[in-house]
Design a protein around this motif. Structure first.
Motif, PDB file in Angstrom:
ATOM      1  N   UNK A 129       7.690  10.259   8.209  1.00  0.00           N
ATOM      2  CA  UNK A 129       8.929  10.175   7.447  1.00  0.00           C
ATOM      3  C   UNK A 129       9.190  11.294   6.413  1.00  0.00           C
ATOM      4  N   UNK A 130       8.064  11.911   6.240  1.00  0.00           N
ATOM      5  CA  UNK A 130       8.159  13.282   5.365  1.00  0.00           C
ATOM      6  C   UNK A 130       8.526  12.645   3.947  1.00  0.00           C
ATOM      7  N   UNK A 131       7.967  11.447   3.440  1.00  0.00           N
ATOM      8  CA  UNK A 131       7.696  10.911   2.191  1.00  0.00           C
ATOM      9  C   UNK A 131       6.720   9.712   2.008  1.00  0.00           C
ATOM     10  N   UNK A 132       6.858   9.492   0.641  1.00  0.00           N
ATOM     11  CA  UNK A 132       5.707   8.091   0.423  1.00  0.00           C
ATOM     12  C   UNK A 132       6.453   7.074   0.984  1.00  0.00           C
ATOM     13  N   UNK A 133       5.945   6.131   1.276  1.00  0.00           N
ATOM     14  CA  UNK A 133       6.248   4.783   1.717  1.00  0.00           C
ATOM     15  C   UNK A 133       5.343   3.919   0.994  1.00  0.00           C
ATOM     16  N   UNK A 134       6.066   2.450   1.076  1.00  0.00           N
ATOM     17  CA  UNK A 134       5.281   1.232   0.578  1.00  0.00           C
ATOM     18  C   UNK A 134       5.077   0.495   1.726  1.00  0.00           C
ATOM     19  N   UNK A 135       3.768   0.223   2.213  1.00  0.00           N
ATOM     20  CA  UNK A 135       3.803  -0.615   3.544  1.00  0.00           C
ATOM     21  C   UNK A 135       3.254  -1.957   2.896  1.00  0.00           C
ATOM     22  N   UNK A 139      10.596   5.600   0.355  1.00  0.00           N
ATOM     23  CA  UNK A 139      10.996   6.025  -1.127  1.00  0.00           C
ATOM     24  C   UNK A 139      11.163   7.333  -1.184  1.00  0.00           C
ATOM     25  N   UNK A 140      12.147   7.587  -2.309  1.00  0.00           N
ATOM     26  CA  UNK A 140      12.587   8.957  -2.334  1.00  0.00           C
ATOM     27  C   UNK A 140      11.565   9.785  -3.064  1.00  0.00           C
ATOM     28  N   UNK A 141      11.649  11.030  -3.491  1.00  0.00           N
ATOM     29  CA  UNK A 141      10.577  11.795  -4.074  1.00  0.00           C
ATOM     30  C   UNK A 141      10.299  11.318  -5.490  1.00  0.00           C
ATOM     31  N   UNK A 142      11.269  10.728  -6.093  1.00  0.00           N
ATOM     32  CA  UNK A 142      10.953  10.621  -7.647  1.00  0.00           C
ATOM     33  C   UNK A 142      10.420   9.065  -7.613  1.00  0.00           C
ATOM     34  N   UNK A 143      10.660   8.178  -6.751  1.00  0.00           N
ATOM     35  CA  UNK A 143       9.954   6.910  -6.649  1.00  0.00           C
ATOM     36  C   UNK A 143       8.430   7.113  -6.335  1.00  0.00           C
ATOM     37  N   UNK A 157       0.789  -1.234  -0.024  1.00  0.00           N
ATOM     38  CA  UNK A 157       0.096   0.036   0.053  1.00  0.00           C
ATOM     39  C   UNK A 157       0.965   1.276   0.104  1.00  0.00           C
ATOM     40  N   UNK A 158       0.652   2.016  -1.181  1.00  0.00           N
ATOM     41  CA  UNK A 158       1.391   3.173  -1.085  1.00  0.00           C
ATOM     42  C   UNK A 158       0.711   4.245  -0.120  1.00  0.00           C
ATOM     43  N   UNK A 159       1.488   5.222   0.581  1.00  0.00           N
ATOM     44  CA  UNK A 159       1.078   6.352   1.374  1.00  0.00           C
ATOM     45  C   UNK A 159       1.838   7.190   1.748  1.00  0.00           C
ATOM     46  N   UNK A 160       1.586   8.497   1.964  1.00  0.00           N
ATOM     47  CA  UNK A 160       2.396   9.627   2.385  1.00  0.00           C
ATOM     48  C   UNK A 160       2.516   9.357   3.805  1.00  0.00           C
ATOM     49  N   UNK A 161       3.711   9.302   4.178  1.00  0.00           N
ATOM     50  CA  UNK A 161       4.020   9.181   5.748  1.00  0.00           C
ATOM     51  C   UNK A 161       4.688  10.473   6.389  1.00  0.00           C
ATOM     52  N   UNK A 162       3.650  11.165   7.118  1.00  0.00           N
ATOM     53  CA  UNK A 162       4.214  12.425   7.716  1.00  0.00           C
ATOM     54  C   UNK A 162       5.254  12.203   8.536  1.00  0.00           C
TER      55      UNK A 162
END
Length: 107
Positions: free
Chosen positions: A40-46, A54-58, A33-38
């Motif tokens: 972490x300050x980035x998107x993550x795959x859970x 994930x970095x910003x590009x990913x 599941x892709x989500x923005x993780x506050x």
């Protein structure tokens, strides 16, 4: 007798393969599941065992891999969003890695 592959034939085959890849419609595998993780300050795959930061590009690529857009559409959307050109190879290279990691799937 074996037919020789000419540079023209090789180029045509490569162009056909690239066109087919650009037409593919990727989606995130159901176990992620892709989500923005506050925090972490980035998107993550859970996934059940953890999280991939994930970095910003990913994150920008994966959030567009919704099973409705082709890679060509995703590249066009990214190029428009970031006012740039020439992202096709980077997007396809990332997608190949994401597929190898089993984050993305497409037919």
């Amino acid at each position: 007798m074996t037919a020789a592959i000419t540079p023209t034939a090789a180029a045509a085959a490569a162009a056909a393969a690239a066109a087919a890849e650009l037409a593919a419609v990727p989606r995130i595998v159901c176990s992620f599941r892709l989500q923005w993780e506050v925090a972490q300050g980035c998107h993550v795959l859970l996934y059940p065992e953890g999280m991939v930061k994930l970095n910003r590009s990913a994150g920008e690529i994966l959030k567009r891999c919704d099973g409705t857009r082709s890679f060509a559409d995703i590249v066009a959307a990214l190029e428009e969003a970031f006012s740039t050109r020439g992202l096709r190879n980077d997007v396809l290279a990332f997608a190949a890695i994401a597929r190898q990691q089993r984050w993305l799937e497409w037919e």
